[in-house]
Write an enzyme that holds these catalytic residues in place. Structure first.
Site, mmCIF file in Angstrom:
data_model
loop_
_atom_site.group_PDB
_atom_site.id
_atom_site.type_symbol
_atom_site.label_atom_id
_atom_site.label_comp_id
_atom_site.label_asym_id
_atom_site.label_seq_id
_atom_site.Cartn_x
_atom_site.Cartn_y
_atom_site.Cartn_z
ATOM 1 N N PHE A 139 2.578 -6.360 -7.648
ATOM 2 C CA PHE A 139 2.864 -7.189 -6.475
ATOM 3 C C PHE A 139 3.613 -6.353 -5.427
ATOM 4 O O PHE A 139 4.054 -5.248 -5.700
ATOM 5 C CB PHE A 139 3.653 -8.449 -6.865
ATOM 6 C CG PHE A 139 3.723 -9.423 -5.728
ATOM 7 C CD1 PHE A 139 2.564 -9.921 -5.155
ATOM 8 C CD2 PHE A 139 4.933 -9.805 -5.175
ATOM 9 C CE1 PHE A 139 2.609 -10.784 -4.065
ATOM 10 C CE2 PHE A 139 4.991 -10.670 -4.090
ATOM 11 C CZ PHE A 139 3.831 -11.163 -3.541
ATOM 12 N N ASP A 140 3.769 -6.924 -4.215
ATOM 13 C CA ASP A 140 4.291 -6.106 -3.100
ATOM 14 C C ASP A 140 5.682 -5.536 -3.350
ATOM 15 O O ASP A 140 5.935 -4.360 -3.123
ATOM 16 C CB ASP A 140 4.222 -6.871 -1.764
ATOM 17 C CG ASP A 140 5.052 -8.144 -1.708
ATOM 18 O OD1 ASP A 140 5.669 -8.516 -2.717
ATOM 19 O OD2 ASP A 140 5.086 -8.784 -0.635
ATOM 20 N N LYS A 187 9.986 -18.693 -9.737
ATOM 21 C CA LYS A 187 8.650 -19.263 -9.972
ATOM 22 C C LYS A 187 8.729 -20.127 -11.232
ATOM 23 O O LYS A 187 9.143 -21.280 -11.164
ATOM 24 C CB LYS A 187 7.602 -18.154 -10.122
ATOM 25 C CG LYS A 187 7.213 -17.475 -8.805
ATOM 26 C CD LYS A 187 8.158 -16.401 -8.384
ATOM 27 C CE LYS A 187 7.606 -15.493 -7.321
ATOM 28 N NZ LYS A 187 8.644 -14.594 -6.782
ATOM 29 N N HIS A 232 4.945 -6.110 5.968
ATOM 30 C CA HIS A 232 4.496 -7.446 6.373
ATOM 31 C C HIS A 232 5.638 -8.410 6.656
ATOM 32 O O HIS A 232 5.471 -9.352 7.412
ATOM 33 C CB HIS A 232 3.551 -8.037 5.329
ATOM 34 C CG HIS A 232 4.064 -7.974 3.921
ATOM 35 N ND1 HIS A 232 4.407 -6.803 3.321
ATOM 36 C CD2 HIS A 232 4.306 -8.949 3.009
ATOM 37 C CE1 HIS A 232 4.818 -7.044 2.079
ATOM 38 N NE2 HIS A 232 4.778 -8.343 1.877
HETATM 39 N N1 PM9 Z 1 6.716 -13.165 -5.149
HETATM 40 C C1 PM9 Z 1 5.578 -14.602 -3.664
HETATM 41 O O1 PM9 Z 1 5.581 -15.315 -2.660
HETATM 42 C C2 PM9 Z 1 7.926 -13.922 -3.096
HETATM 43 C C3 PM9 Z 1 8.017 -12.769 -2.183
HETATM 44 S S1 PM9 Z 1 6.693 -12.444 -1.103
HETATM 45 C C4 PM9 Z 1 6.672 -13.784 -0.011
HETATM 46 O O2 PM9 Z 1 4.593 -14.526 -4.433
HETATM 47 C C5 PM9 Z 1 5.831 -11.090 -8.691
HETATM 48 C C6 PM9 Z 1 4.539 -11.218 -9.434
HETATM 49 C C7 PM9 Z 1 6.088 -11.862 -7.578
HETATM 50 C C8 PM9 Z 1 7.324 -11.700 -6.877
HETATM 51 C C9 PM9 Z 1 7.624 -12.419 -5.715
HETATM 52 C C10 PM9 Z 1 8.268 -10.765 -7.382
HETATM 53 C C11 PM9 Z 1 9.595 -10.581 -6.721
HETATM 54 C C12 PM9 Z 1 7.945 -10.031 -8.474
HETATM 55 N N2 PM9 Z 1 6.740 -10.198 -9.100
HETATM 56 O O3 PM9 Z 1 10.859 -12.702 -4.776
HETATM 57 O O4 PM9 Z 1 12.401 -11.004 -5.671
HETATM 58 O O5 PM9 Z 1 5.175 -12.743 -7.190
HETATM 59 O O6 PM9 Z 1 12.275 -13.214 -6.758
HETATM 60 O O7 PM9 Z 1 10.411 -11.671 -6.990
HETATM 61 C C13 PM9 Z 1 6.766 -13.870 -4.022
HETATM 62 P P1 PM9 Z 1 11.553 -12.175 -5.975
#
Ligand code: PM9
Length: 460
Positions: free
Chosen positions: A127-128, A260, A452
């Site tokens: 992921f990003d 999540k 982004h």
């Molecule tokens: N994911 C999402 O929206 C939030 C940031 S981008 C708008 O999907 C994975 C698989 C994620 C992720 C965050 C993170 C980072 C790690 N792995 O946002 O720092 O989907 O709690 O987690 C977002 P945090």
């Protein structure tokens, strides 16, 4: 396989609500232009249905709100830390737990402890923020997703699986440069697509042959387990808890954004069974996150996480949550909108290249589509395409484009109703009617990493 959506209703009652307001189209035109056509720069009050992310946007349960009151705010040795640790041990089987302020805190601590310049971190699809942390260590993120994972319209299960041949080839280039293999469940970048148990087991076996540890990015672990139960042979009679236990038994640890599948608004952790990785990681946790037993969180946050991790295993909850995402997907398919098939766990992903075929990659079609959906209905999605995952070659300066050009409509947990989903589908159907008139965007500002979030655009 999956029960039809009209055979059941939400397995909860709603006892608190937050009003939302609608803006006019003229207001939205002005706001998005002031925001440099970046939806991250919009005030949330100007958004009617916010599908930017499913992260930190869940509605907590009464049990979680009650748990907040039990938070032990001690700096050292907080009771709430031990509750969290017990919950993680119970579900995932990991002994050592490092709380962090959110998922990227856990990524930072893990990468700082294990990744050095010149390394290559192999994953199904990073992921990003994960990719960002790998790059910040001077290492290379390598995606080993099987090809079908990139084919948007191919409706086959487990599109988050690794290509096992590719994984082995990448390891054999030089196993000493691979600090660990990361399995992201579900795979966020290509549609919230699950990874099968069979594939997880095989990845773990290959990595172990070379003595390489395996970590999970467990942000959406329960959603992944639900797909395994319903789509993979041999799991229909197992509980989500049993499936999770088996899944994590193939790894040495995990990072998790608790925002999540722990159903909380803030929090994360790194958990492992490897004591030496744990010792190295706390050297980074203490200066950057906080002491071992709170890691940037209040005791109350850890209590809510401990409860959320247990309640996300409820199959009726998961059926309703993943069923709502599938329902939105079905509405969009009916309206002729091209989406990633099959729908995954946490959102519906629009294929912007198919919807705006007249635009080039450097027009950022997914960003254009996200902007138009906001203007049309006040609905905020997120671009997961050339802006989020594109880069400039550090030597030639040439653009490197990712395989996919998507807009993700992430559905927050227990927040919106199916009627909101209908509003999303009708707004998109209107965008589709005028799709051929939509003009491209050009990038006017970009940061060197994770561009982004703060990019600025202008209309072509
Ligand atoms: N994911 C999402 O929206 C939030 C940031 S981008 C708008 O999907 C994975 C698989 C994620 C992720 C965050 C993170 C980072 C790690 N792995 O946002 O720092 O989907 O709690 O987690 C977002 P945090």
């Amino acid at each position: 396989m999956f029960r039809p959506r009209d055979e059941y209703a939400e397995p909860y009652r709603i006892k608190m609500v937050e009003p939302i307001r609608q803006t006019t189209r003229e207001e939205r035109e002005a706001l998005i232009s002031q925001a440099g056509y970046n939806l991250f720069s919009l005030p949330s009050e100007a958004v009617y249905i916010d599908l930017l992310t499913d992260s930190g946007t869940s509605a907590m349960s009464d049990a979680q709100w009650a748990a907040l009151m039990r938070g032990d705010e001690a700096y050292a040795g907080s009771r709430s830390y031990f509750h969290l640790k017990e919950s993680i041990k119970d579900i995932m089987g990991f002994d050592y737990v490092i709380p962090t302020h959110q998922g990227r805190g856990a990524e930072h601590v893990l990468m700082a402890a294990m990744v050095k310049q010149g390394d290559r971190v192999l994953g199904n699809m990073h992921f990003d923020t994960t990719e960002g942390h790998i790059l910040l260590r001077g290492a290379e993120p390598v995606n080993c997703l099987r090809d079908v994972g990139y084919r948007v319209s191919e409706d086959v299960p487990f599109k988050g699986d690794f290509d096992l041949e590719k994984l082995r080839r990448e390891i054999e280039k030089d196993p000493r440069t691979v600090p660990f293999v990361l399995i992201t469940v579900t795979c966020n970048n290509n549609g919230g697509q699950p990874v099968s148990m069979k594939n997880i087991k095989a990845v773990s076996r290959i990595a172990k042959e070379y003595g390489i540890p395996v970590f999970f990015d467990a942000a959406r672990f329960a959603e992944n387990c639900y797909f395994i139960k319903h789509l993979e042979e041999g799991y229909a009679d197992k509980s989500i808890r049993e499936i999770a236990r088996e899944m994590f038994s193939y790894g040495d640890g995990c990072t998790m954004s608790a925002k999540k599948d722990a159903l909380v608004n803030i929090g994360g952790f790194l958990a492992t069974n490897n004591e030496s990785i744990y010792r190295k990681a706390i050297e980074w946790q203490i200066p950057f996150e906080g002491f071992v037993t709170y890691g940037g969180l209040a005791g109350r946050d850890m209590e809510a996480m401990a409860v959320g991790l247990q309640s996300v295993l409820d199959e009726l909850y998961l059926e309703d949550r993943i069923g709502q995402v599938r329902y939105l997907g079905e509405l969009l398919i009916e309206a002729g909108i091209p989406i990633v098939r099959p729908t995954g766990g946490h959102g519906v992903y629009l294929d912007a290249e198919a919807m705006l075929p007249h635009l080039r990659r450097d027009h950022f079609p997914a960003q254009c589509l996200a902007v138009e959906l906001y203007i049309e209905g006040g609905i905020r999605g997120v671009e997961l395409g050339g802006c989020a995952f594109g880069r400039e070659d550090p030597v030639t300066g040439e653009a490197i484009w990712p395989e996919l050009e998507l807009v993700r409509l992430a559905v927050p947990r227990r927040v919106y109703t199916d009627r909101h989903m209908k509003m999303v589908a009708s707004a998109l159907a209107r965008v589709k009617e005028r799709a051929h008139e939509i003009r491209g965007l050009k990038l006017t500002y970009q940061a060197p990493v994770l561009r982004h979030f703060t990019a600025k655009f202008a209309r072509e």
